[in-house]
Enzyme design. Sequence first.
Site, PDB file in Angstrom:
ATOM      1  N   CYS A 177      11.008  23.753  61.750  1.00  0.00           N
ATOM      2  CA  CYS A 177      10.301  23.984  63.010  1.00  0.00           C
ATOM      3  C   CYS A 177       9.326  22.845  63.286  1.00  0.00           C
ATOM      4  O   CYS A 177       8.173  22.868  62.827  1.00  0.00           O
ATOM      5  CB  CYS A 177       9.552  25.310  62.941  1.00  0.00           C
ATOM      6  SG  CYS A 177      10.625  26.745  62.660  1.00  0.00           S
ATOM      7  N   GLU A 180       8.336  20.795  69.888  1.00  0.00           N
ATOM      8  CA  GLU A 180       7.574  21.647  70.791  1.00  0.00           C
ATOM      9  C   GLU A 180       7.827  21.219  72.235  1.00  0.00           C
ATOM     10  O   GLU A 180       8.366  20.133  72.473  1.00  0.00           O
ATOM     11  CB  GLU A 180       6.076  21.559  70.472  1.00  0.00           C
ATOM     12  CG  GLU A 180       5.724  22.038  69.083  1.00  0.00           C
ATOM     13  CD  GLU A 180       4.221  22.012  68.826  1.00  0.00           C
ATOM     14  OE1 GLU A 180       3.456  21.690  69.769  1.00  0.00           O
ATOM     15  OE2 GLU A 180       3.817  22.312  67.686  1.00  0.00           O
ATOM     16  N   SER A 182       5.950  19.945  74.399  1.00  0.00           N
ATOM     17  CA  SER A 182       5.319  18.674  74.775  1.00  0.00           C
ATOM     18  C   SER A 182       5.521  17.585  73.737  1.00  0.00           C
ATOM     19  O   SER A 182       4.982  16.490  73.869  1.00  0.00           O
ATOM     20  CB  SER A 182       3.809  18.887  74.976  1.00  0.00           C
ATOM     21  OG  SER A 182       3.209  19.327  73.773  1.00  0.00           O
ATOM     22  N   ILE A 212      14.954  25.529  68.095  1.00  0.00           N
ATOM     23  CA  ILE A 212      15.000  25.593  66.638  1.00  0.00           C
ATOM     24  C   ILE A 212      16.338  26.170  66.183  1.00  0.00           C
ATOM     25  O   ILE A 212      16.646  27.338  66.452  1.00  0.00           O
ATOM     26  CB  ILE A 212      13.834  26.438  66.080  1.00  0.00           C
ATOM     27  CG1 ILE A 212      12.500  25.876  66.572  1.00  0.00           C
ATOM     28  CG2 ILE A 212      13.886  26.483  64.561  1.00  0.00           C
ATOM     29  CD1 ILE A 212      12.248  24.421  66.229  1.00  0.00           C
ATOM     30  N   GLU A 422      17.487  15.394  65.554  1.00  0.00           N
ATOM     31  CA  GLU A 422      17.103  14.767  64.278  1.00  0.00           C
ATOM     32  C   GLU A 422      16.832  13.273  64.450  1.00  0.00           C
ATOM     33  O   GLU A 422      17.233  12.445  63.629  1.00  0.00           O
ATOM     34  CB  GLU A 422      18.170  15.027  63.204  1.00  0.00           C
ATOM     35  CG  GLU A 422      18.251  16.486  62.797  1.00  0.00           C
ATOM     36  CD  GLU A 422      19.086  16.720  61.558  1.00  0.00           C
ATOM     37  OE1 GLU A 422      19.093  15.845  60.678  1.00  0.00           O
ATOM     38  OE2 GLU A 422      19.723  17.788  61.476  1.00  0.00           O
ATOM     39  N   ASP A 426      18.085   6.529  70.583  1.00  0.00           N
ATOM     40  CA  ASP A 426      17.202   5.535  71.204  1.00  0.00           C
ATOM     41  C   ASP A 426      15.983   5.272  70.318  1.00  0.00           C
ATOM     42  O   ASP A 426      15.595   4.117  70.090  1.00  0.00           O
ATOM     43  CB  ASP A 426      16.747   6.038  72.576  1.00  0.00           C
ATOM     44  CG  ASP A 426      17.912   6.512  73.424  1.00  0.00           C
ATOM     45  OD1 ASP A 426      18.491   5.683  74.132  1.00  0.00           O
ATOM     46  OD2 ASP A 426      18.244   7.705  73.339  1.00  0.00           O
TER      47      ASP A 426
END
Length: 613
Positions: A177, A180, A182, A212, A422, A426
């Site tokens: 986890c 988020e 933002s 998640i 993951e 870029d």
Amino acid sequence: MKSTQLVAAARRLGAPHRRALGTAPEPRGARQSASFTLNLFRGQFEPAQVFPYPDALGAEQRQTLAELLPPVEKFFREVNDPAKNDAAAQIEERTLAGLWELGAFGLQVPCELGGLGLSNTQYARLVEVVGAHDLGVGITLGAHQSIGFKGILLFGTEEQRARYLPRVTGGEYAAFCLTEPSSGSDAGSIKTRAELAPDGEHYVLNGSKIWISNGGIAEIMTVFAQTPVQRDGRTVDKVTAFVVERAFGGVSSGPPENKMGIRCSNTTEVYFEDVRVPARCVLGGVGNGFKVAMNILNNGRFGMAAALAGTQRAALRQAAEHAATRVQFGRRLADFGAVQEKLARMALLQYVTESLAYMVSGNMDAGAADYHLEAAISKVFASDAAWAVVDEAIQILGGMGFMKATGLERVLRDLRIFRIFEGTNDILRLFVALTGIQFAGSQLQELMRAFKRPTAHLGLIFSEAGRRATRAVGLARGADVDALVSAELRAPARELARQVLQFGACVEAALRKHGRAVVDEQLLLNRLAAGAVDAYTSAAVLSRASRARRLGLPTAEHEARLAEAWTEEATERLGALAAALGPRAQRHGERLTALGRDVAAQGGSPTRNPLEL
């Protein structure tokens, strides 16, 4: 992740080093490493982790793998139904039960703690089988062990390992986890917080995470949160990793996300409301969460390359079988030159991907400290290559490939996420370029210091001056690589060594021109990253094909042709790098950035339809 954070991440790398082949001794004080890619940025051909191709399995490990492969392959052929999983947006219960029974959720957990105790290379081989059949199931397995509880394996105390590892191998799902609303690539900007309770024995965790994998089913989670820590006499926020159990209370999940692909994997939001997390559940030390997160992700990326090598092999087989039997205009598709070229390029991409996966896993099993750039390259290359291979497989099958019955449209949908999660491709390209540039920069700084005391560093100064002068007049040949490769691959290997030397010159020129501001030159960084990918992939296939010749494998001649074809194309691109970094390319880059700013400012294309006045 911001450029400054990428540079900070680069500084965390550090390892002992063998002298690069055919180069002067390293200046004392400059950062040293055995990584091929890091040394590439200095123009040095470092063979330590590339040649010979890793042979990471002992006799007992090979026997174990030989016993595990048949039941796993049979399971995915006869029990798992990827089409049903995709249609239902969840994995069938009998499939999940069978995977737990096989031990597939604890492949690398030590046997004494309930797992199979496999090495990275053994793990890669089994993951390749999964990738050939069902990427959605692969994500469920990977989210559980490649990242979900990997932090406990890497950083857990003996108490944490004993408490949690038997549970995550015995039926309880795990999740990672970090992301988020933002903070996606910018992991340092997370808002979830954990404050130490007055009793000093618990942290109170509040916040939420999005997208998640296994989020709705996980009982044990690795959660990252900001915590106040003391630094130099003041309180600052630092990310800390925690092991959080759903049973602690205050943990809840949203509904499963409706996704484009990997639909059968469970993806949800996860909420933490006044969760009391025991202080014993801090993972890797308070304030060390960013290091924990990056190491978990770095450690697991080779598995993605292995899985996608399996995906490509399966798609290539499907395309080749169709091309060999489908007749058009009185000829088999396989007899047309255009189709032959497609199959050849698909085979090249699959061979490179597979070579990268087992080179990285082999180096990890051998105890290599610096493999992070190579792992990043393997993820970037594999995800791009798999998309290209499956897309071409659909093209060869034509209308049939577009139909659900062949399964390829599902695979293409599943593949799209691999270039995003993951570590987006870029960001990973910037990571490779910035880390390599910093490594090169440390050598240049040491050379500048040497010039301040020339009498004490004459050997270094003269050897470096000679190397640069030789390069400037076009006489530099690069490292002597003949002994590293089989006879038929010496010509492409020599060209690669020469291009490695020139690559270092391009990096140095970029550093001299831009200095510290190079971190903001993203078009330049992307081109350097592309060059690094070309160089490392070439070294990997030359090494693997040479191994095939050395062992007398029946595929040795075919592998040599694959390696030669790939290396010739890659070194040709490397040869054009200097021009790609020159004034004309810079002007073109500036033009593109200006166009991009215009599009962003206008909220889309500012041009009007040609029929409108």
